[in-house]
Design an enzyme around this catalytic site. Sequence first.
Site, mmCIF file in Angstrom:
data_model
loop_
_atom_site.group_PDB
_atom_site.id
_atom_site.type_symbol
_atom_site.label_atom_id
_atom_site.label_comp_id
_atom_site.label_asym_id
_atom_site.label_seq_id
_atom_site.Cartn_x
_atom_site.Cartn_y
_atom_site.Cartn_z
ATOM 1 N N ASN A 88 30.153 -41.667 -17.234
ATOM 2 C CA ASN A 88 31.001 -40.991 -16.246
ATOM 3 C C ASN A 88 31.764 -39.793 -16.806
ATOM 4 O O ASN A 88 32.128 -38.899 -16.042
ATOM 5 C CB ASN A 88 31.979 -42.027 -15.667
ATOM 6 C CG ASN A 88 33.096 -41.380 -14.889
ATOM 7 O OD1 ASN A 88 32.896 -40.933 -13.758
ATOM 8 N ND2 ASN A 88 34.275 -41.280 -15.494
ATOM 9 N N TYR A 153 27.863 -26.334 -14.889
ATOM 10 C CA TYR A 153 28.192 -27.632 -14.294
ATOM 11 C C TYR A 153 27.077 -28.143 -13.376
ATOM 12 O O TYR A 153 26.535 -29.233 -13.611
ATOM 13 C CB TYR A 153 29.545 -27.547 -13.568
ATOM 14 C CG TYR A 153 29.997 -28.865 -13.004
ATOM 15 C CD1 TYR A 153 30.341 -29.927 -13.847
ATOM 16 C CD2 TYR A 153 30.066 -29.077 -11.631
ATOM 17 C CE1 TYR A 153 30.737 -31.156 -13.328
ATOM 18 C CE2 TYR A 153 30.465 -30.291 -11.113
ATOM 19 C CZ TYR A 153 30.802 -31.330 -11.963
ATOM 20 O OH TYR A 153 31.183 -32.544 -11.440
ATOM 21 N N LYS A 157 24.353 -31.350 -13.949
ATOM 22 C CA LYS A 157 24.221 -32.474 -13.013
ATOM 23 C C LYS A 157 22.807 -32.562 -12.425
ATOM 24 O O LYS A 157 22.322 -33.654 -12.142
ATOM 25 C CB LYS A 157 25.285 -32.382 -11.913
ATOM 26 C CG LYS A 157 26.739 -32.473 -12.444
ATOM 27 C CD LYS A 157 27.047 -33.823 -13.102
ATOM 28 C CE LYS A 157 28.522 -33.992 -13.436
ATOM 29 N NZ LYS A 157 28.839 -35.270 -14.052
HETATM 30 P P1 NAD Z 1 38.839 -36.477 -14.719
HETATM 31 O O1 NAD Z 1 39.044 -35.158 -15.373
HETATM 32 O O2 NAD Z 1 39.961 -37.120 -13.981
HETATM 33 O O3 NAD Z 1 38.247 -37.530 -15.761
HETATM 34 C C1 NAD Z 1 37.266 -37.166 -16.695
HETATM 35 C C2 NAD Z 1 37.098 -38.244 -17.721
HETATM 36 O O4 NAD Z 1 36.207 -37.755 -18.732
HETATM 37 C C3 NAD Z 1 38.411 -38.600 -18.410
HETATM 38 O O5 NAD Z 1 38.463 -40.019 -18.608
HETATM 39 C C4 NAD Z 1 38.303 -37.899 -19.755
HETATM 40 O O6 NAD Z 1 38.935 -38.604 -20.803
HETATM 41 C C5 NAD Z 1 36.808 -37.881 -19.994
HETATM 42 N N1 NAD Z 1 36.473 -36.774 -20.879
HETATM 43 C C6 NAD Z 1 36.690 -35.456 -20.662
HETATM 44 N N2 NAD Z 1 36.296 -34.747 -21.749
HETATM 45 C C7 NAD Z 1 35.824 -35.650 -22.665
HETATM 46 C C8 NAD Z 1 35.266 -35.547 -23.961
HETATM 47 N N3 NAD Z 1 35.091 -34.378 -24.572
HETATM 48 N N4 NAD Z 1 34.886 -36.700 -24.580
HETATM 49 C C9 NAD Z 1 35.035 -37.883 -23.988
HETATM 50 N N5 NAD Z 1 35.542 -38.044 -22.761
HETATM 51 C C10 NAD Z 1 35.939 -36.942 -22.105
HETATM 52 O O7 NAD Z 1 37.613 -36.234 -13.755
HETATM 53 P P2 NAD Z 1 36.935 -37.101 -12.591
HETATM 54 O O8 NAD Z 1 37.099 -36.282 -11.373
HETATM 55 O O9 NAD Z 1 37.362 -38.509 -12.610
HETATM 56 O O10 NAD Z 1 35.408 -36.954 -13.057
HETATM 57 C C11 NAD Z 1 34.630 -38.046 -13.511
HETATM 58 C C12 NAD Z 1 33.187 -37.687 -13.288
HETATM 59 O O11 NAD Z 1 32.970 -37.442 -11.901
HETATM 60 C C13 NAD Z 1 32.700 -36.430 -14.026
HETATM 61 O O12 NAD Z 1 31.417 -36.644 -14.542
HETATM 62 C C14 NAD Z 1 32.686 -35.380 -12.919
HETATM 63 O O13 NAD Z 1 31.740 -34.370 -13.189
HETATM 64 C C15 NAD Z 1 32.277 -36.223 -11.734
HETATM 65 N N6 NAD Z 1 32.606 -35.667 -10.417
HETATM 66 C C16 NAD Z 1 33.895 -35.455 -10.025
HETATM 67 C C17 NAD Z 1 34.142 -34.917 -8.764
HETATM 68 C C18 NAD Z 1 35.547 -34.644 -8.258
HETATM 69 O O14 NAD Z 1 35.703 -33.962 -7.221
HETATM 70 N N7 NAD Z 1 36.592 -35.159 -8.902
HETATM 71 C C19 NAD Z 1 33.076 -34.599 -7.911
HETATM 72 C C20 NAD Z 1 31.784 -34.832 -8.342
HETATM 73 C C21 NAD Z 1 31.555 -35.372 -9.597
#
Ligand code: NAD
Length: 245
Positions: A88, A153, A157
């Site tokens: 994730n 990005y 994906k």
């Molecule tokens: P967030 O920024 O709240 O969380 C991201 C997580 O990734 C955190 O736990 C962080 O510690 C970890 N992370 C970031 N950089 C890191 C690194 N270098 N090494 C290890 N861990 C790392 O984001 P989120 O919105 O919860 O996103 C989680 C996933 O969902 C991601 O893959 C993101 O692409 C995907 N996503 C999010 C959304 C959205 O709108 N929030 C939409 C589609 C997909």
Amino acid sequence: MLNDKIAIITGGTRGIGLETARTFAKNGAQVIIFGSRQETVDKAINELKKENLSVAGYCPSLNNYQEIEQTVKTILDRYGRIDTLVNNAGISADKPIEDTTPEEFDKVIDLNLRAVFYVTKAVVPSMKAKGDGVILNTSSMVSIYGQPSGVGYPASKFAVNGLTKSLARELAPAGIRVNAVAPGITNTDMVAALPPEMIEPLIKTIPLGRIGEPQDIANAFLFLASDLASYITGTILQVDGAARA
Ligand code: NAD
């Protein structure tokens, strides 16, 4: 739904990953979160402890295969097996191509794609040995539609979808299911920081009339991790309120 399952969730310290950790733990799993720093891992563990949910955590560098392999070995020594992996952790990008440096592009690909390969590669041998397992990846709505800037990005994906569909076929004979969840815009820290004048027009484009909550995404992971999804592999489950941005 996940009684006694041993589940690793990368990026489990906040947002979608933390909500998925909470949901899995509430459903009986022993959850192990991976975070980028011990401090944030401890914070998440303590937050869940206050809700009487016991999770463990590690912080291997997701860019370092040897560190990941060592951490997976430590987990296998302690818990005996890994049933579920949720890849994730991810970062986004939004700059136009002229302003994106090669290093910035690499950083997105390194975490969003290469780390998915690394952690998956590290857990697969033990799943193969026991004859089952579930691997889930966090994709995105932009893996279907692209996005108008920050090309690394969506590129990462789209690649996650390719990895998901291909590994589903490769690992099905070993009893391992591989699926992805593709969230639409979801209410995590990243989105909460945006001003209402940016969010409101976006919401108007979503047929279900709201952005997603982390729980919406965690529920999809819960279903795909559970035996209810035992005949589902190689799918990209869109959880986006029918947004078509
Ligand atoms: P967030 O920024 O709240 O969380 C991201 C997580 O990734 C955190 O736990 C962080 O510690 C970890 N992370 C970031 N950089 C890191 C690194 N270098 N090494 C290890 N861990 C790392 O984001 P989120 O919105 O919860 O996103 C989680 C996933 O969902 C991601 O893959 C993101 O692409 C995907 N996503 C999010 C959304 C959205 O709108 N929030 C939409 C589609 C997909």
